[in-house]
Design a protein around this motif. Structure first.
Motif, mmCIF file in Angstrom:
data_model
loop_
_atom_site.group_PDB
_atom_site.id
_atom_site.type_symbol
_atom_site.label_atom_id
_atom_site.label_comp_id
_atom_site.label_asym_id
_atom_site.label_seq_id
_atom_site.Cartn_x
_atom_site.Cartn_y
_atom_site.Cartn_z
ATOM 1 N N SER A 82 37.334 -28.031 25.809
ATOM 2 C CA SER A 82 37.062 -26.717 26.454
ATOM 3 C C SER A 82 35.986 -27.176 27.666
ATOM 4 O O SER A 82 35.074 -28.158 27.219
ATOM 5 N N VAL A 83 35.925 -26.291 28.685
ATOM 6 C CA VAL A 83 34.710 -26.516 29.475
ATOM 7 C C VAL A 83 33.749 -26.121 29.064
ATOM 8 O O VAL A 83 32.340 -26.271 29.013
ATOM 9 N N GLY A 84 33.782 -24.603 28.560
ATOM 10 C CA GLY A 84 32.868 -23.760 28.124
ATOM 11 C C GLY A 84 32.511 -24.348 26.498
ATOM 12 O O GLY A 84 33.029 -24.716 25.803
ATOM 13 N N PHE A 85 31.140 -24.283 26.399
ATOM 14 C CA PHE A 85 30.439 -24.960 25.157
ATOM 15 C C PHE A 85 29.726 -23.845 24.220
ATOM 16 O O PHE A 85 28.983 -24.281 23.561
ATOM 17 N N VAL A 100 38.902 -30.792 35.167
ATOM 18 C CA VAL A 100 40.244 -31.315 34.881
ATOM 19 C C VAL A 100 41.007 -29.839 34.813
ATOM 20 O O VAL A 100 42.206 -29.702 35.251
ATOM 21 N N LEU A 101 40.305 -28.858 34.419
ATOM 22 C CA LEU A 101 40.940 -27.217 34.362
ATOM 23 C C LEU A 101 40.600 -26.432 35.330
ATOM 24 O O LEU A 101 41.239 -25.419 35.543
ATOM 25 N N THR A 102 39.681 -26.782 36.512
ATOM 26 C CA THR A 102 39.119 -25.884 37.367
ATOM 27 C C THR A 102 40.325 -25.288 38.145
ATOM 28 O O THR A 102 40.538 -23.973 38.302
ATOM 29 N N ALA A 149 36.615 -15.884 32.106
ATOM 30 C CA ALA A 149 35.532 -16.579 31.503
ATOM 31 C C ALA A 149 35.105 -16.508 30.208
ATOM 32 O O ALA A 149 36.058 -17.403 29.407
ATOM 33 N N ARG A 150 34.596 -15.552 29.757
ATOM 34 C CA ARG A 150 34.347 -15.151 28.237
ATOM 35 C C ARG A 150 34.232 -13.681 28.032
ATOM 36 O O ARG A 150 33.545 -13.026 28.565
ATOM 37 N N GLY A 151 34.987 -13.403 26.944
ATOM 38 C CA GLY A 151 34.722 -11.995 26.521
ATOM 39 C C GLY A 151 33.595 -11.401 26.260
ATOM 40 O O GLY A 151 32.954 -10.153 26.746
ATOM 41 N N PRO A 196 46.635 -13.807 26.854
ATOM 42 C CA PRO A 196 46.246 -14.373 25.750
ATOM 43 C C PRO A 196 45.273 -15.678 26.048
ATOM 44 O O PRO A 196 45.699 -16.699 25.510
ATOM 45 N N HIS A 197 44.286 -15.632 26.777
ATOM 46 C CA HIS A 197 43.459 -16.834 26.935
ATOM 47 C C HIS A 197 44.274 -18.042 27.565
ATOM 48 O O HIS A 197 44.200 -18.849 26.601
ATOM 49 N N ILE A 198 45.086 -17.873 28.635
ATOM 50 C CA ILE A 198 45.727 -18.699 29.068
ATOM 51 C C ILE A 198 45.349 -19.571 30.208
ATOM 52 O O ILE A 198 46.014 -20.361 31.019
ATOM 53 N N ALA A 199 44.356 -19.722 30.530
ATOM 54 C CA ALA A 199 43.751 -19.735 32.036
ATOM 55 C C ALA A 199 44.010 -21.341 32.346
ATOM 56 O O ALA A 199 44.374 -21.983 33.372
ATOM 57 N N SER A 200 43.581 -22.151 31.135
ATOM 58 C CA SER A 200 43.904 -23.589 31.509
ATOM 59 C C SER A 200 45.232 -24.080 30.811
ATOM 60 O O SER A 200 45.380 -25.432 30.521
ATOM 61 N N SER A 201 46.231 -23.125 30.276
ATOM 62 C CA SER A 201 47.151 -23.497 29.433
ATOM 63 C C SER A 201 48.465 -23.877 30.400
ATOM 64 O O SER A 201 49.642 -23.154 30.434
ATOM 65 N N ALA A 243 45.323 -33.455 30.478
ATOM 66 C CA ALA A 243 44.080 -33.900 31.082
ATOM 67 C C ALA A 243 42.828 -33.534 30.170
ATOM 68 O O ALA A 243 42.034 -34.550 29.990
ATOM 69 N N MET A 244 42.711 -32.419 29.686
ATOM 70 C CA MET A 244 41.792 -32.353 28.818
ATOM 71 C C MET A 244 41.705 -32.917 27.410
ATOM 72 O O MET A 244 40.821 -33.425 27.121
ATOM 73 N N ALA A 245 42.904 -33.277 26.871
ATOM 74 C CA ALA A 245 43.258 -33.973 25.647
ATOM 75 C C ALA A 245 42.626 -35.571 26.212
ATOM 76 O O ALA A 245 42.031 -36.000 25.203
HETATM 77 C C1 8YV Z 1 40.558 -23.200 26.194
HETATM 78 C C2 8YV Z 1 38.572 -22.509 27.465
HETATM 79 O O1 8YV Z 1 41.466 -22.304 26.227
HETATM 80 O O2 8YV Z 1 37.979 -24.763 28.610
HETATM 81 C C3 8YV Z 1 37.471 -23.373 28.046
HETATM 82 O O3 8YV Z 1 36.441 -23.051 28.125
HETATM 83 O O4 8YV Z 1 38.204 -21.494 27.061
HETATM 84 C C4 8YV Z 1 40.001 -22.866 27.627
HETATM 85 O O5 8YV Z 1 40.228 -23.988 28.761
HETATM 86 C C5 8YV Z 1 39.999 -23.151 25.249
HETATM 87 O O6 8YV Z 1 38.788 -23.944 24.849
HETATM 88 C C6 8YV Z 1 40.855 -24.119 23.960
HETATM 89 O O7 8YV Z 1 40.205 -24.565 22.845
#
Ligand code: 8YV
Length: 314
Positions: free
Chosen positions: A73-76, A97-99, A229-231, A276-281, A288-290
């Motif tokens: 994830s980008v968010g930590f 990679v997910l921007t 972004a985040r709930g 359902p939290h699909i922004a990077s899906s 690319a994230m993997a």
């Molecule tokens: C993913 C996300 O759905 O990158 C992030 O911060 O919230 C999303 O890309 C999530 O992290 C999958 O674990």
């Protein structure tokens, strides 16, 4: 082989790739997590985390041989980065990679909510068109887009929104240098000036409930809130109330407080877009994230610097 602790749900193709080089221990689905930790804890050198699930200080400090936490994830904000870094544990994430995909969803939300696309689709599918005409939407050209957090993703949305004729305004706590976008000194002032308020800042304690009742009132009865972004950044009960009382016009939300639970009140509302939290899906972005997760681990365990470390948080 190196032992890793899995604390988040990861896609099968990433698990398969990881299993070639590492021994994975599933903490997330462990019947007895304590037993698992007492058996394998001392062997764990890495943790696999995600955007909504990551290790807390307790877990980090129990793993005496922990060297790296890599988040898919980008968010930590789900990982206690301060606790990790205090112990010299590296934390990596997946920026850049997910921007594009996240910004695409935010732009889609801006269009969908203004043009009432969700409602229109239901209107047709339910046969209502046979009896009456769909109500009018709102054009986005010439409207004011307020961006809360002009980071990588906020900037990418701004570029897209400019093409659609929106005026870009923002509020950010970091200095931004010279920009053609208009900066506001506070979130309330940004919301007051916005037709659409987009949340793209980081999650975590510093931004918890930042978008509260007064901010929603400043956005006003014609305003739309978009959150990709985040709930945690939005006071969710305050948002439900503002929508119920028509103090804002609508919302488009990809993220929630206690995912995958979404309040029934939001589900029942016509003027709210919910995903359902699909922004990077997308296939491409998730691959690319993997790859970045794998490359960060490979770099670290071959003695090199990680590729995308989370910068020091204190
Ligand atoms: C993913 C996300 O759905 O990158 C992030 O911060 O919230 C999303 O890309 C999530 O992290 C999958 O674990």
């Amino acid at each position: 082989m190196t032992d890793l602790l899995l604390v988040a749900q990861l896609p099968p193709f990433l698990l398969e790739a990881l299993e070639k080089d590492y021994i994975l221990h599933d903490f997330l689905n462990a019947a007895d997590p304590e037993k698992l930790l007492s058996e394998v804890g001392p062997r764990i050198r890495g943790i696999l985390a995600g955007g909504t699930k990551g290790p807390n200080a307790n877990l980090i400090n129990r793993l005496e041989n922990l060297e790296i936490i890599t988040s898919f994830s980008v968010g930590f904000d789900a990982t206690d980065v301060v606790a990790a870094q205090a112990r010299g544990v590296i934390v990596t994430h997946t920026p850049e990679v997910l921007t594009g995909d996240v910004a695409d969803l935010a732009m889609t939300f801006i269009l969908m909510s203004s043009r009432r696309i969700g409602e229109s689709e239901r209107f047709l599918r339910e046969g209502t068109w046979l009896k009456q005409r769909m109500g009018l939407g709102t054009t986005i050209r010439g409207k004011q887009l307020g961006i809360l957090g002009l980071g990588r993703i906020g900037m990418a949305v701004a570029r897209r929104a400019e093409v659609f004729g929106l005026n870009i305004n923002f509020y950010d706590t970091k200095p931004m240098g010279d920009l053609t976008y208009r900066s506001y000194p506070s979130l309330i002032e940004l919301a007051t000036a916005s037709d659409i308020l987009l949340v793209t800042c980081e999650g975590g304690d510093a931004t918890r409930d930042l978008v509260n009742g007064p901010v929603l009132d400043a956005l006003g009865p014609k305003g739309i809130l978009v959150n990709t972004a985040r709930g945690s950044i939005v006071d969710q009960p305050a948002l439900v109330k503002a929508l119920q009382e028509n103090r804002i016009a609508g919302a488009a939300l990809d993220v929630f407080n206690a995912e995958p639970n979404v309040p029934e009140e939001l589900i029942a509302m016509e003027n709210v877009i919910l995903t359902p939290h699909i922004a990077s899906s997308t296939h491409e972005t998730r691959r690319a994230m993997a790859d970045l997760v794998l490359d960060n681990l490979k770099a670290h365990f071959s003695g090199k610097a990680p590729i995308t470390p989370v910068p020091p948080q204190v």
